[in-house]
Design an enzyme around this catalytic site. Structure first.
Site, PDB file in Angstrom:
ATOM      1  N   ARG A 261       0.842  -1.196   0.000  1.00 18.03           N
ATOM      2  CA  ARG A 261       0.000   0.000   0.000  1.00 18.03           C
ATOM      3  C   ARG A 261       0.880   1.249   0.000  1.00 18.03           C
ATOM      4  O   ARG A 261       1.821   1.346   0.777  1.00 18.03           O
ATOM      5  CB  ARG A 261      -0.925  -0.007   1.206  1.00 18.03           C
ATOM      6  N   ARG A 276       1.673   0.762  10.261  1.00 19.56           N
ATOM      7  CA  ARG A 276       1.319   1.186   8.910  1.00 19.56           C
ATOM      8  C   ARG A 276       2.556   1.122   8.014  1.00 19.56           C
ATOM      9  O   ARG A 276       3.418   1.983   8.089  1.00 19.56           O
ATOM     10  CB  ARG A 276       0.749   2.613   8.958  1.00 19.56           C
ATOM     11  N   GLU A 348      -7.416  -1.667  14.946  1.00 18.67           N
ATOM     12  CA  GLU A 348      -7.872  -2.562  13.878  1.00 18.67           C
ATOM     13  C   GLU A 348      -6.818  -3.610  13.496  1.00 18.67           C
ATOM     14  O   GLU A 348      -5.673  -3.291  13.237  1.00 18.67           O
ATOM     15  CB  GLU A 348      -8.223  -1.737  12.641  1.00 18.67           C
ATOM     16  N   SER A 351     -10.689  -6.701   9.103  1.00 20.54           N
ATOM     17  CA  SER A 351     -11.874  -6.027   8.611  1.00 20.54           C
ATOM     18  C   SER A 351     -12.650  -7.045   7.799  1.00 20.54           C
ATOM     19  O   SER A 351     -12.134  -7.567   6.823  1.00 20.54           O
ATOM     20  CB  SER A 351     -11.431  -4.848   7.730  1.00 20.54           C
ATOM     21  N   ARG A 390       0.416  -6.913  12.290  1.00 20.71           N
ATOM     22  CA  ARG A 390      -0.241  -6.327  13.463  1.00 20.71           C
ATOM     23  C   ARG A 390      -0.429  -7.358  14.573  1.00 20.71           C
ATOM     24  O   ARG A 390      -0.421  -7.022  15.761  1.00 20.71           O
ATOM     25  CB  ARG A 390      -1.580  -5.691  13.062  1.00 20.71           C
TER      26      ARG A 390
END
Length: 426
Positions: A261, A276, A348, A351, A390
């Site tokens: 990303r 991130r 988070e 998802s 994560r």
RNA sequence: GGAGGGAUGGGUGAGUGGUUGAAACCGGCGGUCUUGAAAACCGUUAGCCUCGAAAGGGGCUCGGGGGUUCGAAUCCCUCUCCCUCCGCCA
């Protein structure tokens, strides 16, 4: 993508749902465009019907060696007319498609209505955040001290937002991925897929990343190749342009991949640590379901993802995203948020979404009931099960001890050659 | 990277400008026959868009896009993908 006819017949509903999402005026002059398109389409097709008929007559005349020049001359004009009408219809069609392409999915009725993440609704919690008798450290302090995480060298060889894992750190990442894949394939009935990490633009269009979100992606220069932002992209597109047999549904796949990303627009956001990154690994769950079963499948998919956290003993909560926080392709999403001691909040880690027929329509992904039934669009679902990076950092933070060592949960022992403790390097 | 050959309906595969949306065969579905099944025989067997209350029309689609023509699966251009051989290579 929404169905053109559906939007035409439910304009008010679509507008209301878009307002709930907090996006406005996406419909533009939809009604006029739709009307004009059909008008020109009808005119063009009427002339085409005429042309087809006359062409047959010409063929018949020629067969009988008779003169057809009068008819041919007439058709010359009709041909030009058709070309003009076709062009008009096509122009309206393209404008209409452009609108449809950029309309996000309609939120399901059970989705909490709200503008932002603050309106998300907590559904349930599992586990109890640990009370520390010392000041818990963040993973970006723990990792380097343990000698398993190296930011400096990652910056040297790549740049910001990359990390190098070393020794047991690399092994822990691998152990987590294997643990997750084994759990989902052995106990939850998912079939494992190892897809390409590079896909073409049609694939990204199918799942909804293109055309709207290309700035979030990495593109390989001079090609139509893109790095995948999630395994959802290649795996959901697996059956693009196919008609599946209803008896085979639901189809359940899991896949471990790297995810890439660009994180454009997130400068200064969570720059510390590995929360991130430009590249991270993730185990993804993807389902293809019958429309009437897709919401049950969303519940079970979410539970499958939760099972990972439970086995690892990581406290988490499940949150139903509000209409304003929903992703572009999703009709309903549950986020799984893991407890992070360094942040003192839930963060988070997964998802889980039901995209209903939104992606299936874009990807022309259908199924048929029985042999004689009409084709229908399948419902596609996806969810992280889980984001490995994560999970890795959550483990470090939640299982740290006062001396900086980290206890590894039992579920991982078989994957770590019996190593049960990470200890700081002197 | 070089040379050549291909892409047609669920599958195999015919078709080189005029009832070809498409032969034939296989498969699927329905039926006849049968106690049942098999075999045989008969029928049937794409999708999308659009008009219409419906019945029923119309249009488009033979890998994608563009062109020639009154008319294209068939001719031309272009792109993509697949196969074979050579080179390179984990």
């Amino acid at each position: 993508m929404l169905d053109l006819g559906f939007v035409r017949d439910n304009l008010e509903l679509v507008k209301r749902k878009m307002e709930q999402r907090g996006v406005s005026d996406l419909l533009g002059n939809f009604e006029a465009l739709d009307r004009e398109r059909r008008k020109f389409l009808l005119e063009a097709e009427t002339r085409k019907a005429r042309r087809n008929k006359v062409s047959e007559e010409i063929a018949a005349l020629k067969k009988q060696k008779q003169d057809a020049s009068a008819l041919i001359a007439e058709m010359k004009n009709v041909g030009a007319e058709i070309a003009g009408l076709d062009e008009k219809a096509k122009s309206y069609d393209e404008q209409l498609r452009e609108i449809l392409r950029n309309i996000p999915n309609l939120p399901h009725e059970s989705v909490p209505v709200g503008r932002t993440a603050a309106d998300n609704r907590e559904v349930r919690r599992w586990g109890e955040p640990r009370k520390f008798e010392f000041e818990p450290k963040a993973h970006w302090d723990l990792g380097p001290a343990l000698g398993i995480l190296d930011f400096e060298r990652a910056t040297k060889i790549s740049g910001a937002r990359f990390a190098v894992y070393r020794g047991l750190g690399a092994k822990l990442e691998r152990a987590l991925a294997n643990f997750m894949l084994d759990l989902h394939t052995r106990e939850h009935g998912y079939t494992e897929i190892l897809p390409p990490f590079i896909v073409n633009s049609a694939t990204l269009y199918g799942t909804g990343q293109l055309p709207k979100f290309k700035e979030d992606l990495f593109k390989l220069e001079g090609t139509d190749y893109w790095l995948i932002p999630t395994a959802e992209v290649p795996v959901t597109n697996l059956y693009r342009d196919e008609v599946l047999d209803a008896s085979k549904l639901p189809l359940k796949h899991c896949a471990w991949t790297a995810c890439f990303r660009s994180e454009a627009g997130s400068y200064g956001k969570e720059t510390r640590g590995i929360i991130r990154q430009h590249q991270f690994q993730k185990v993804e769950l993807v389902k293809f379901a019958l429309p009437e079963q897709s919401y049950d499948e969303l519940e079970s998919l979410t539970r499958d993802a939760e099972a990972v956290l439970q086995r690892l003993g990581l406290p988490y909560r499940v949150v139903a995203l509000s209409t304003g926080d929903l992703g572009f392709s999703s009709a309903k999403t549950y986020d799984l948020e893991v407890w992070l001691p360094s942040a003192g909040e839930y963060k988070e880690i997964s998802s889980c979404s039901n995209c209903e027929a939104f992606q299936a329509r874009r990807a022309n992904l259908r199924f048929r009931r029985g042999k004689a039934g009409k084709t229908e669009f399948v419902h596609t679902l996806n969810g992280s099960g889980l984001a490995v990076g994560r999970t890795w950092l959550a483990l470090l933070e939640n299982y740290q001890q006062a001396d900086g060592s980290v206890i590894l949960p039992e579920a991982l022992h078989p994957y770590l050659d019996g190593v049960q403790l990470l200890t700081p390097q002197k």
